[in-house]
Design a protein around this motif. Structure first.
Motif, PDB file in Angstrom:
ATOM      1  N   GLY A 110      -7.621  11.119   0.147  1.00  0.00           N
ATOM      2  CA  GLY A 110      -7.216  10.759   1.371  1.00  0.00           C
ATOM      3  C   GLY A 110      -6.703   9.231   1.295  1.00  0.00           C
ATOM      4  O   GLY A 110      -6.037   8.402   1.621  1.00  0.00           O
ATOM      5  N   VAL A 111      -7.932   8.270   0.900  1.00  0.00           N
ATOM      6  CA  VAL A 111      -8.013   7.019   0.706  1.00  0.00           C
ATOM      7  C   VAL A 111      -7.029   6.675  -0.327  1.00  0.00           C
ATOM      8  O   VAL A 111      -6.205   5.529  -0.207  1.00  0.00           O
ATOM      9  CB  VAL A 111      -9.460   6.691   0.076  1.00  0.00           C
ATOM     10  N   ASN A 112      -6.841   7.070  -1.692  1.00  0.00           N
ATOM     11  CA  ASN A 112      -5.898   6.869  -2.451  1.00  0.00           C
ATOM     12  C   ASN A 112      -4.594   7.149  -2.190  1.00  0.00           C
ATOM     13  O   ASN A 112      -3.513   6.546  -2.517  1.00  0.00           O
ATOM     14  CB  ASN A 112      -6.467   7.672  -3.963  1.00  0.00           C
ATOM     15  N   ILE A 113      -4.036   8.101  -1.274  1.00  0.00           N
ATOM     16  CA  ILE A 113      -2.915   8.497  -0.937  1.00  0.00           C
ATOM     17  C   ILE A 113      -2.488   7.364   0.018  1.00  0.00           C
ATOM     18  O   ILE A 113      -1.189   7.104   0.213  1.00  0.00           O
ATOM     19  CB  ILE A 113      -3.023  10.028  -0.319  1.00  0.00           C
ATOM     20  N   PHE A 114      -3.517   6.959   0.962  1.00  0.00           N
ATOM     21  CA  PHE A 114      -3.069   5.965   1.892  1.00  0.00           C
ATOM     22  C   PHE A 114      -2.594   4.751   0.979  1.00  0.00           C
ATOM     23  O   PHE A 114      -1.413   3.984   1.485  1.00  0.00           O
ATOM     24  CB  PHE A 114      -4.281   5.204   2.611  1.00  0.00           C
ATOM     25  N   PHE A 115      -3.104   4.349  -0.015  1.00  0.00           N
ATOM     26  CA  PHE A 115      -2.693   3.292  -0.809  1.00  0.00           C
ATOM     27  C   PHE A 115      -1.507   3.619  -1.794  1.00  0.00           C
ATOM     28  O   PHE A 115      -0.605   2.604  -1.813  1.00  0.00           O
ATOM     29  CB  PHE A 115      -3.867   2.576  -1.756  1.00  0.00           C
ATOM     30  N   ASN A 133      -2.408   5.342  -8.005  1.00  0.00           N
ATOM     31  CA  ASN A 133      -1.571   4.403  -7.180  1.00  0.00           C
ATOM     32  C   ASN A 133      -2.337   3.903  -6.200  1.00  0.00           C
ATOM     33  O   ASN A 133      -1.940   3.465  -5.043  1.00  0.00           O
ATOM     34  CB  ASN A 133      -0.363   5.418  -6.225  1.00  0.00           C
ATOM     35  N   ARG A 134      -3.615   3.564  -6.585  1.00  0.00           N
ATOM     36  CA  ARG A 134      -4.723   2.893  -5.663  1.00  0.00           C
ATOM     37  C   ARG A 134      -4.408   1.508  -5.992  1.00  0.00           C
ATOM     38  O   ARG A 134      -5.198   0.860  -6.736  1.00  0.00           O
ATOM     39  CB  ARG A 134      -6.012   3.460  -5.908  1.00  0.00           C
ATOM     40  N   HIS A 135      -3.532   0.732  -5.179  1.00  0.00           N
ATOM     41  CA  HIS A 135      -3.475  -0.597  -5.394  1.00  0.00           C
ATOM     42  C   HIS A 135      -3.280  -1.124  -3.853  1.00  0.00           C
ATOM     43  O   HIS A 135      -2.588  -0.687  -3.089  1.00  0.00           O
ATOM     44  CB  HIS A 135      -2.119  -0.812  -6.082  1.00  0.00           C
ATOM     45  N   HIS A 136      -4.130  -2.227  -3.730  1.00  0.00           N
ATOM     46  CA  HIS A 136      -3.914  -3.067  -2.418  1.00  0.00           C
ATOM     47  C   HIS A 136      -2.471  -3.479  -2.330  1.00  0.00           C
ATOM     48  O   HIS A 136      -1.791  -3.823  -3.385  1.00  0.00           O
ATOM     49  CB  HIS A 136      -5.036  -4.368  -2.368  1.00  0.00           C
ATOM     50  N   PRO A 137      -1.940  -3.429  -1.080  1.00  0.00           N
ATOM     51  CA  PRO A 137      -0.603  -3.866  -0.651  1.00  0.00           C
ATOM     52  C   PRO A 137      -0.193  -5.242  -1.400  1.00  0.00           C
ATOM     53  O   PRO A 137       0.684  -5.277  -2.068  1.00  0.00           O
ATOM     54  CB  PRO A 137      -0.579  -4.004   0.742  1.00  0.00           C
ATOM     55  N   GLY A 138      -1.313  -6.125  -1.307  1.00  0.00           N
ATOM     56  CA  GLY A 138      -0.972  -7.515  -1.924  1.00  0.00           C
ATOM     57  C   GLY A 138      -0.610  -7.414  -3.491  1.00  0.00           C
ATOM     58  O   GLY A 138       0.160  -8.119  -3.970  1.00  0.00           O
ATOM     59  N   GLU A 139      -1.340  -6.523  -4.299  1.00  0.00           N
ATOM     60  CA  GLU A 139      -1.103  -6.161  -5.664  1.00  0.00           C
ATOM     61  C   GLU A 139       0.371  -5.399  -5.814  1.00  0.00           C
ATOM     62  O   GLU A 139       0.915  -6.007  -6.584  1.00  0.00           O
ATOM     63  CB  GLU A 139      -2.319  -5.426  -6.110  1.00  0.00           C
ATOM     64  N   SER A 140       0.448  -4.513  -4.755  1.00  0.00           N
ATOM     65  CA  SER A 140       1.993  -3.796  -5.056  1.00  0.00           C
ATOM     66  C   SER A 140       2.984  -4.993  -5.099  1.00  0.00           C
ATOM     67  O   SER A 140       3.900  -4.762  -5.686  1.00  0.00           O
ATOM     68  CB  SER A 140       2.083  -2.815  -3.926  1.00  0.00           C
ATOM     69  N   ALA A 141       2.886  -6.052  -4.128  1.00  0.00           N
ATOM     70  CA  ALA A 141       3.838  -7.127  -3.934  1.00  0.00           C
ATOM     71  C   ALA A 141       3.833  -8.005  -5.107  1.00  0.00           C
ATOM     72  O   ALA A 141       5.208  -8.150  -5.693  1.00  0.00           O
ATOM     73  CB  ALA A 141       3.452  -7.955  -2.737  1.00  0.00           C
ATOM     74  N   PHE A 142       2.736  -8.233  -5.665  1.00  0.00           N
ATOM     75  CA  PHE A 142       3.121  -9.177  -6.896  1.00  0.00           C
ATOM     76  C   PHE A 142       3.489  -8.536  -8.094  1.00  0.00           C
ATOM     77  O   PHE A 142       3.949  -8.903  -9.208  1.00  0.00           O
ATOM     78  CB  PHE A 142       1.635 -10.405  -7.246  1.00  0.00           C
TER      79      PHE A 142
END
Length: 267
Positions: free
Chosen positions: A48-53, A139-148
């Protein structure tokens, strides 16, 4: 080859969703039947935590997707990029070269930077803080990491000169390989040794998730393992001796809290 080009030129969003969800489901089932580690964790809560990210990554990429399309169209229209500067060759050679260059710049290089640049590492550490690495960790990546990471993918598309069908093929393969090489499984030793000369296997990538140096700063690849062999960042460790996590973030409770993980880069 023309069928592949036509398919990835117009790949429906539903098919991309099937690749994502189907891959997680497939490797999750394999993990359950033949796990590398028998984690004493609540598998659904961890997922659940990882799917959120995973969802935040999808949202970031969805809102920025038009940039990727514009970048690819510009490169093709202006005959810009490495594969556009090469002599005319069969489409399958363009596809392989395109995938290799996209993987180098859009995956290996930005991943290497995340381990060398302090502010980037602060975002990337969320991925490494998972102490029970399985296919959902991919796919456990912070939204900030996803952006850069998206920024570097766009740069990779322009530098490669990749048309959208190669970009879509690359992203589809990237998703599947990432789920595969994070999966809590181990291949037979001989098979892993052969495959790891060409693609990133679970045994190879699990070393990258070992909690201490120098292993954390090795095996940056996502699809092709050639870059780690070429740049001297390949390392090996017995899969059974690996301990997941980061030595500065070994609080299991904090590493399974969405709120704590979102705040982690800013602490």
């Amino acid at each position: 080859m023309n069928r592949l080009i036509d398919y990835f030129s117009t790949i429906p969003s539903s098919h991309r969703s099937i690749i994502l969800v189907g891959g997680i489901t497939f490797f999750w089932l394999i993990e359950s039947s033949m796990p590398l580690f028998n984690f004493s964790y609540h598998k659904w809560r961890h997922a659940g935590v990882n799917i959120f990210f995973t969802i935040t990554t999808i949202i970031v990429n969805f809102f920025l997707a038009f940039i990727l399309l514009q970048a690819s169209d510009w490169a093709v229209t202006n005959h810009f990029g490495i594969i556009n500067w090469l002599p005319k060759m069969p489409s399958w050679i363009y596809a392989i070269l395109g995938l290799l260059i996209l993987d180098l710049i859009g995956a290996w290089f930005v991943h290497w930077l995340e381990h060398k640049v302090k502010w980037m590492w602060k975002f990337h550490i969320i991925h490494h803080s998972d102490m029970q690495v399985d296919t959902t960790t991919a796919n456990r990546h912070h939204p900030g990491e996803s952006a850069f990471r998206f920024v570097f993918t766009t740069i990779a598309v322009v530098m490669t000169g990749a048309p959208m069908w190669i970009v879509m093929m690359y992203q589809s393969i990237s998703v599947m390989l990432s789920q595969f090489n994070h999966a809590n499984i181990s291949l037979p030793t001989r098979l892993n040794k052969v495959l790891s000369w060409f693609i990133v296997t679970p045994d190879m990538h699990h070393v990258h998730h070992h909690y201490v140096q120098p292993y954390t700063d090795s095996n940056y690849g996502n699809i092709f393992s050639v870059w780690d062999h070429l740049f001297g960042s390949f390392s090996f460790k017995n899969p059974k001796d690996i301990v997941y996590g980061v030595d500065t973030q070994m609080d299991a409770t904090k590493n399974e809290s969405i709120a704590s993980l979102l705040k982690m880069p800013f602490e």
